[in-house]
Design an enzyme around this catalytic site. Structure first.
Site, PDB file in Angstrom:
ATOM      1  N   HIS A 169      33.604  43.283  36.312  1.00 25.36           N
ATOM      2  CA  HIS A 169      34.345  42.060  36.628  1.00 25.36           C
ATOM      3  C   HIS A 169      35.635  41.987  35.810  1.00 25.36           C
ATOM      4  O   HIS A 169      36.727  41.779  36.366  1.00 25.36           O
ATOM      5  CB  HIS A 169      33.461  40.843  36.342  1.00 25.36           C
ATOM      6  CG  HIS A 169      34.099  39.537  36.692  1.00 25.36           C
ATOM      7  ND1 HIS A 169      33.848  38.867  37.872  1.00 25.36           N
ATOM      8  CD2 HIS A 169      35.003  38.770  36.027  1.00 25.36           C
ATOM      9  CE1 HIS A 169      34.552  37.748  37.905  1.00 25.36           C
ATOM     10  NE2 HIS A 169      35.265  37.668  36.790  1.00 25.36           N
ATOM     11  N   GLU A 170      35.507  42.157  34.502  1.00 25.69           N
ATOM     12  CA  GLU A 170      36.688  42.079  33.640  1.00 25.69           C
ATOM     13  C   GLU A 170      37.626  43.262  33.866  1.00 25.69           C
ATOM     14  O   GLU A 170      38.848  43.113  33.781  1.00 25.69           O
ATOM     15  CB  GLU A 170      36.256  42.022  32.173  1.00 25.69           C
ATOM     16  CG  GLU A 170      35.412  40.809  31.817  1.00 25.69           C
ATOM     17  CD  GLU A 170      36.099  39.495  32.125  1.00 25.69           C
ATOM     18  OE1 GLU A 170      37.350  39.452  32.112  1.00 25.69           O
ATOM     19  OE2 GLU A 170      35.387  38.513  32.387  1.00 25.69           O
ATOM     20  N   HIS A 224      39.858  42.398  36.807  1.00 25.81           N
ATOM     21  CA  HIS A 224      40.994  41.553  36.417  1.00 25.81           C
ATOM     22  C   HIS A 224      42.099  42.391  35.785  1.00 25.81           C
ATOM     23  O   HIS A 224      43.284  42.260  36.133  1.00 25.81           O
ATOM     24  CB  HIS A 224      40.535  40.487  35.414  1.00 25.81           C
ATOM     25  CG  HIS A 224      39.773  39.357  36.013  1.00 25.81           C
ATOM     26  ND1 HIS A 224      40.257  38.599  37.057  1.00 25.81           N
ATOM     27  CD2 HIS A 224      38.557  38.843  35.704  1.00 25.81           C
ATOM     28  CE1 HIS A 224      39.377  37.671  37.367  1.00 25.81           C
ATOM     29  NE2 HIS A 224      38.323  37.807  36.577  1.00 25.81           N
ATOM     30  N   ASP A 272      37.360  31.463  37.783  1.00 26.36           N
ATOM     31  CA  ASP A 272      38.456  32.072  38.544  1.00 26.36           C
ATOM     32  C   ASP A 272      38.709  31.314  39.838  1.00 26.36           C
ATOM     33  O   ASP A 272      39.860  31.056  40.205  1.00 26.36           O
ATOM     34  CB  ASP A 272      38.135  33.541  38.851  1.00 26.36           C
ATOM     35  CG  ASP A 272      37.895  34.355  37.600  1.00 26.36           C
ATOM     36  OD1 ASP A 272      38.507  34.038  36.560  1.00 26.36           O
ATOM     37  OD2 ASP A 272      37.099  35.298  37.659  1.00 26.36           O
TER      38      ASP A 272
END
Length: 259
Positions: free
Chosen positions: A29-30, A33, A104
């Site tokens: 997930h990170e 980004h 988000d």
């Protein structure tokens, strides 16, 4: 850096139990980004990414926003796309999405709503803003637009977000191997910096172009190096006028001598 992490992100939750599968999901997930923001021109420059739990967050990405007085449509769309990169990464890697993108999605909706309703950045609605600077609109029971316009607003917000999400998925799908490398490094180190992204994705081309522009003068010509000799080219007409001025000076000097 530790002080900034504690103030911005909160206390580190070392005793928080996270399974290896959840930790892998958080890492991808990170990494999503970080990758999308690195691949977009107007996304904020990345400072660091961590999967160490702090406060209520299971992971976080630190950015250094540019100092802007005004923001364009393209810049806001890139920011929305980068914010959706985490959920897009989860879907690409695992084929599933989780509740980890709540913050988000909240941020994305508020920004998309402002673009359509307040800033007049939607082509279908045109140059219309329903923003009320007096604050009286908050206490009214009626909206400043019709039900038909409200339906258009809902559709345009949804289209804006979904198009940005599809764009994020396309970017990550094209760089799936690099995304996996970044997530693996994040799992091992738990904290990565922009230098790690530069090793995997290479330097950002827009930063190189910006440095090139900053190294140019106002005329768009590159500044000469220390050992460069500057040659001034004079046209024939300018050279002729310069010769005529020299002849006139010689004539004046001769006349003065005779006197």
């Amino acid at each position: 850096m530790d002080a900034i992490d504690r103030i911005v992100g909160g206390l580190e939750k070392k005793n928080k139990i996270i399974s290896m599968h959840e930790k892998t999901v958080i890492a991808f997930h990170e990494a999503g980004h970080a990758a999308v923001s690195w691949l977009l021109e107007f996304a904020h420059p990345l400072v660091k990414v961590t999967i160490v739990p702090r406060g209520k967050a299971l992971g976080a990405a630190w950015y250094l926003p540019d100092e802007r007085q005004i923001t364009t449509y393209e810049q806001m769309v890139d920011e929305i796309t980068a914010a959706l990169g985490g959920r897009a990464s989860e879907e690409i890697q695992f084929g599933k999405i989780s509740t980890g993108a709540l913050n988000d999605l909240e941020k994305v909706f508020k920004q998309a709503y402002a673009m359509v309703v307040f800033f007049g950045l939607n082509k279908k609605l045109g140059n219309i803003s329903f923003y009320d600077s007096t604050g009286q609109q908050d206490y009214s029971f009626t909206k400043p637009f019709s039900e038909h316009t409200a339906q258009i607003i809902d559709e345009e917000i949804s289209n804006l977000i979904e198009n940005a999400y599809s764009r994020a998925k396309e970017l990550l799908t094209a760089n799936k191997e690099k995304l996996a490398q970044l997530a693996e490094i994040l799992l091992k180190k738990e904290v990565i910096f922009r230098e790690d992204l530069e090793k995997i994705f290479g330097p950002r081309q827009w930063e190189e172009e910006k440095m090139l522009i900053e190294g140019e003068n106002g005329n768009g010509n590159k500044l000469p190096e220390n050992n460069t000799t500057i040659t001034l080219n004079v046209s024939n007409s300018d050279q002729q006028s310069a010769d005529e001025r020299t002849d006139d000076q010689q004539t004046d000097n001769q006349s003065k001598t005779k006197k």
